[in-house]
Design an enzyme around this catalytic site. Structure first.
Site, PDB file in Angstrom:
ATOM      1  N   ASP A 157       4.378  20.315   7.698  1.00  0.00           N
ATOM      2  CA  ASP A 157       5.313  21.438   7.643  1.00  0.00           C
ATOM      3  C   ASP A 157       6.610  21.079   6.915  1.00  0.00           C
ATOM      4  O   ASP A 157       7.150  21.890   6.160  1.00  0.00           O
ATOM      5  CB  ASP A 157       5.620  21.938   9.068  1.00  0.00           C
ATOM      6  N   LEU A 158       7.095  19.846   7.096  1.00  0.00           N
ATOM      7  CA  LEU A 158       8.364  19.465   6.452  1.00  0.00           C
ATOM      8  C   LEU A 158       8.194  19.430   4.928  1.00  0.00           C
ATOM      9  O   LEU A 158       9.100  19.817   4.192  1.00  0.00           O
ATOM     10  CB  LEU A 158       8.842  18.104   6.962  1.00  0.00           C
ATOM     11  N   ARG A 193      -1.487  15.493  12.002  1.00  0.00           N
ATOM     12  CA  ARG A 193      -0.671  15.060  10.850  1.00  0.00           C
ATOM     13  C   ARG A 193      -0.068  16.295  10.198  1.00  0.00           C
ATOM     14  O   ARG A 193      -0.522  16.742   9.152  1.00  0.00           O
ATOM     15  CB  ARG A 193      -1.549  14.370   9.829  1.00  0.00           C
ATOM     16  N   ASP A 233       4.278   0.939  12.089  1.00  0.00           N
ATOM     17  CA  ASP A 233       3.118   0.274  11.483  1.00  0.00           C
ATOM     18  C   ASP A 233       2.982  -1.187  11.916  1.00  0.00           C
ATOM     19  O   ASP A 233       2.007  -1.840  11.537  1.00  0.00           O
ATOM     20  CB  ASP A 233       3.202   0.346   9.946  1.00  0.00           C
ATOM     21  N   CYS A 290      -5.638  12.813  11.919  1.00  0.00           N
ATOM     22  CA  CYS A 290      -6.113  11.482  11.569  1.00  0.00           C
ATOM     23  C   CYS A 290      -6.175  10.675  12.846  1.00  0.00           C
ATOM     24  O   CYS A 290      -5.954  11.207  13.931  1.00  0.00           O
ATOM     25  CB  CYS A 290      -5.191  10.812  10.568  1.00  0.00           C
ATOM     26  N   ARG A 333      -5.903   9.713   3.716  1.00  0.00           N
ATOM     27  CA  ARG A 333      -5.072  10.569   4.547  1.00  0.00           C
ATOM     28  C   ARG A 333      -3.760  10.927   3.867  1.00  0.00           C
ATOM     29  O   ARG A 333      -3.231  12.008   4.014  1.00  0.00           O
ATOM     30  CB  ARG A 333      -4.859   9.844   5.869  1.00  0.00           C
ATOM     31  N   ARG A 365      -8.571  -0.490   4.502  1.00  0.00           N
ATOM     32  CA  ARG A 365      -7.669   0.480   3.876  1.00  0.00           C
ATOM     33  C   ARG A 365      -6.313  -0.145   3.572  1.00  0.00           C
ATOM     34  O   ARG A 365      -5.588   0.333   2.700  1.00  0.00           O
ATOM     35  CB  ARG A 365      -7.454   1.692   4.794  1.00  0.00           C
ATOM     36  N   LYS A 420       0.836  -1.207   0.000  1.00  0.00           N
ATOM     37  CA  LYS A 420       0.000   0.000   0.000  1.00  0.00           C
ATOM     38  C   LYS A 420       0.871   1.258   0.000  1.00  0.00           C
ATOM     39  O   LYS A 420       0.641   2.181  -0.776  1.00  0.00           O
ATOM     40  CB  LYS A 420      -0.898   0.008   1.245  1.00  0.00           C
ATOM     41  N   ASN A 421       1.866   1.281   0.885  1.00  0.00           N
ATOM     42  CA  ASN A 421       2.646   2.508   1.031  1.00  0.00           C
ATOM     43  C   ASN A 421       3.617   2.743  -0.118  1.00  0.00           C
ATOM     44  O   ASN A 421       4.295   3.762  -0.166  1.00  0.00           O
ATOM     45  CB  ASN A 421       3.408   2.505   2.366  1.00  0.00           C
ATOM     46  N   ILE A 425       7.291   7.396  17.023  1.00  0.00           N
ATOM     47  CA  ILE A 425       6.986   8.095  15.760  1.00  0.00           C
ATOM     48  C   ILE A 425       5.697   8.918  15.865  1.00  0.00           C
ATOM     49  O   ILE A 425       5.669  10.088  15.492  1.00  0.00           O
ATOM     50  CB  ILE A 425       6.873   7.099  14.589  1.00  0.00           C
TER      51      ILE A 425
HETATM   52  C1  UD1 Z   1       4.229   6.987   6.265  1.00  0.00           C
HETATM   53  C2  UD1 Z   1       3.345   5.786   6.070  1.00  0.00           C
HETATM   54  C3  UD1 Z   1       2.709   5.371   7.391  1.00  0.00           C
HETATM   55  C4  UD1 Z   1       3.786   5.181   8.448  1.00  0.00           C
HETATM   56  C5  UD1 Z   1       4.690   6.390   8.538  1.00  0.00           C
HETATM   57  C6  UD1 Z   1       5.867   6.189   9.464  1.00  0.00           C
HETATM   58  C7  UD1 Z   1       2.558   6.045   3.805  1.00  0.00           C
HETATM   59  C8  UD1 Z   1       1.400   6.281   2.894  1.00  0.00           C
HETATM   60  N1  UD1 Z   1       2.312   6.101   5.119  1.00  0.00           N
HETATM   61  O1  UD1 Z   1       3.376   8.046   6.692  1.00  0.00           O
HETATM   62  O2  UD1 Z   1       1.990   4.152   7.184  1.00  0.00           O
HETATM   63  O3  UD1 Z   1       3.165   4.964   9.691  1.00  0.00           O
HETATM   64  O4  UD1 Z   1       5.221   6.703   7.233  1.00  0.00           O
HETATM   65  O5  UD1 Z   1       6.623   5.099   9.072  1.00  0.00           O
HETATM   66  O6  UD1 Z   1       3.649   5.757   3.362  1.00  0.00           O
HETATM   67  N2  UD1 Z   1       5.896  14.838  10.613  1.00  0.00           N
HETATM   68  C9  UD1 Z   1       5.997  16.197  10.892  1.00  0.00           C
HETATM   69  N3  UD1 Z   1       5.949  17.088   9.858  1.00  0.00           N
HETATM   70  C10 UD1 Z   1       5.804  16.685   8.569  1.00  0.00           C
HETATM   71  C11 UD1 Z   1       5.703  15.300   8.289  1.00  0.00           C
HETATM   72  C12 UD1 Z   1       5.753  14.405   9.327  1.00  0.00           C
HETATM   73  O7  UD1 Z   1       6.124  16.587  12.041  1.00  0.00           O
HETATM   74  O8  UD1 Z   1       5.753  17.543   7.684  1.00  0.00           O
HETATM   75  C13 UD1 Z   1       5.931  13.861  11.726  1.00  0.00           C
HETATM   76  C14 UD1 Z   1       4.608  13.106  11.847  1.00  0.00           C
HETATM   77  O9  UD1 Z   1       3.683  13.807  12.628  1.00  0.00           O
HETATM   78  C15 UD1 Z   1       5.040  11.820  12.509  1.00  0.00           C
HETATM   79  C16 UD1 Z   1       6.427  11.594  11.956  1.00  0.00           C
HETATM   80  O10 UD1 Z   1       6.871  12.847  11.430  1.00  0.00           O
HETATM   81  O11 UD1 Z   1       5.123  12.004  13.906  1.00  0.00           O
HETATM   82  C17 UD1 Z   1       6.505  10.520  10.885  1.00  0.00           C
HETATM   83  O12 UD1 Z   1       5.713  10.881   9.813  1.00  0.00           O
HETATM   84  P1  UD1 Z   1       6.044  10.479   8.295  1.00  0.00           P
HETATM   85  O13 UD1 Z   1       7.298   9.669   8.213  1.00  0.00           O
HETATM   86  O14 UD1 Z   1       5.949  11.706   7.485  1.00  0.00           O
HETATM   87  O15 UD1 Z   1       4.817   9.528   7.970  1.00  0.00           O
HETATM   88  P2  UD1 Z   1       3.910   9.558   6.689  1.00  0.00           P
HETATM   89  O16 UD1 Z   1       4.739   9.762   5.482  1.00  0.00           O
HETATM   90  O17 UD1 Z   1       2.740  10.418   6.905  1.00  0.00           O
END
Ligand code: UD1
Length: 415
Positions: free
Chosen positions: A123-124, A120, A304, A115, A91, A396, A21-22, A326
């Site tokens: 910002d990055l 979620r 996950d 979510c 999401r 999902r 999926k990811n 995380i």
């Molecule tokens: C992806 C996966 C999800 C998995 C996660 C962590 C997909 C579709 N989803 O989600 O299943 O649980 O990686 O392995 O691939 N964060 C910030 N700012 C940002 C982005 C992220 O603070 O701009 C924080 C998030 O709140 C979280 C952490 O970074 O605490 C990890 O998030 P991230 O690695 O971005 O996860 P996703 O890409 O959303």
């Protein structure tokens, strides 16, 4: 709809892993970039995949789905916006931001907001895109981007976010010059995205390491790509067998991607053997408590898989301690597992699971995708009947979970 599970039966037999999926979601988003024909094999039949296809069609792509193949013709793209209702369906739809910018030079999206796992933030993603030259306005939940003159440069991520790394890679294909992502996420799905992008003609190097380089330029080749196997799905079925007992083989998977999960289950006494793209677990005795489990970015223990391993720890002999580093709010499955008799104490990001010799069947509600999977695992190990509602969360990320489990001896029905 709900799942009804009659617990206490060991899992015996063979399951084939589905496509990840990811991995398929960012790759579907990436098909926007080349303006050509993209043939994707091994696409799982999941709600999130349908949502991504709905977004592509909204943008003007022609998409056909035949079994596990999805063909995206992105020759004509007529729009650059993703409306609120399509964003809400999935999401992770923010992954369309980078590709839309790369293809159209502008984008209009609505913020995904929170979510089930807590806030979620993106910002990055936004900081990095603006460093590459996108002008971003973020007002009242609408993100509007204009990117007439994108130039590659070094982007240092404060945290190796998976989604931000992917969005930067995708947007950077349209930048002039080289973009270097420093402290990039190293998840295997990012390597799969790199492989796909290379097929479009993009010059991308370093995925799988903490530094990824993208040379902007022509990306107009048609592609054909097979989506990598879903490591989290495989880990889920291993946890299920560890909890319910049995002798289960998962085929067509990538055992190397779940080394940390295999290690924990082996530490708990499960007999796990790996041979090429096959992993087999023999769980003939009760699992023992496992050493400290701390979720970390890849190659650490995946967040996950935290809930599913916790379900197995609920019936292990002794106490297992989890630390979720995380996500802020990823223990919502705990109160549902407690309904089955699990003994778990949560304090902030730490959960201490005191294994019990028996769980009993109960009525539960899936709280989120992986939490829902944990409830399925606990129900398979429990005595008596359990029901799990709100299974749209589980759907999902798991393709026909009841069929997969029934094929290896479990009693699971959907009603
Ligand atoms: C992806 C996966 C999800 C998995 C996660 C962590 C997909 C579709 N989803 O989600 O299943 O649980 O990686 O392995 O691939 N964060 C910030 N700012 C940002 C982005 C992220 O603070 O701009 C924080 C998030 O709140 C979280 C952490 O970074 O605490 C990890 O998030 P991230 O690695 O971005 O996860 P996703 O890409 O959303």
């Amino acid at each position: 709809m709900r799942l009804k599970i009659q617990g206490g039966r060991p899992l015996e037999g063979v399951i084939r892993a589905n496509g990840a999926k990811n991995s398929v979601l960012p790759i579907l988003a990436a098909t926007l970039i080349n303006g050509g024909i993209n043939i994707l094999h091994n696409c799982p039949d999941l709600r999130d995949v349908t949502s991504a296809i709905n977004i592509l069609e909204h943008l003007g792509c022609k998409v056909t789905r035949e079994g596990k193949d999805v063909i995206v013709d992105s020759t004509v793209v007529t729009r650059w916006d993703v409306p609120d209702e399509l964003m809400r369906e999935m999401r992770s739809s923010v992954i369309f931001l980078g590709p839309i910018i790369a293809r159209c030079g502008r984008a209009l999206l609505h913020t995904p907001g929170g979510c089930e796992l807590g806030p979620r933030p993106i910002d990055l993603h936004l900081d990095a895109l603006s460093k590459l030259g996108a002008v971003i306005e973020n007002e009242g939940g609408a993100i509007s981007c204009h990117a007439e003159d994108m130039r590659g440069r070094d982007i240092i991520l404060a945290f190796p976010s998976v989604g931000a790394t992917e969005n930067i890679m995708l947007a950077a294909t349209a930048c002039r010059g080289a973009t270097r992502i420093i402290n990039a996420a190293r998840e295997p799905e990012i390597e799969d995205l790199q492989q796909f992008l290379r097929k479009t003609g993009a010059a991308v190097y370093g995925a799988g390491s903490g530094e990824i380089t993208i040379m902007g330029g022509r990306t107009s080749f048609d592609t054909e790509h097979r989506v990598m196997p879903d490591r989290i799905e495989t880990a889920t079925y291993l946890c299920a067998a560890a909890a319910a007992g049995g002798d289960l083989t998962v085929k067509e998977c990538e055992p190397e991607h779940i080394g940390t999960v295999i290690e924990k289950l082996s530490d708990g006494g499960a007999d796990i053997s790996v041979s090429g793209r096959t992993v087999r677990i023999k769980a003939r005795q009760r699992l023992r408590a496992m050493p400290f489990v701390r979720t970390m970015p890849y190659p650490g223990f995946p967040t996950d898989s935290q809930a599913q391993l916790m379900a197995a720890a609920c019936v292990a002999d002794g106490a297992t301690v989890f630390h979720e580093s995380i996500f802020e709010n990823r223990y919502r499955h705990v109160s549902e597992l407690e309904r089955m008799g699990a003994k778990i104490k949560v304090s902030g990001r730490v959960a201490v699971v005191e294994g019990v010799s028996r769980l009993h069947g109960a009525g539960m509600m899936a709280t989120d995708l992986r939490g829902g999977a944990a409830m399925v695992i606990a129900a398979l190990a429990a005595e008596g009947e359990s029901t799990i509602g709100e299974i749209h969360h589980i759907d999902r990320g798991y393709e026909k979970i009841e069929d997969a489990l029934t094929s290896v001896g479990a009693m699971v029905t959907r009603e």
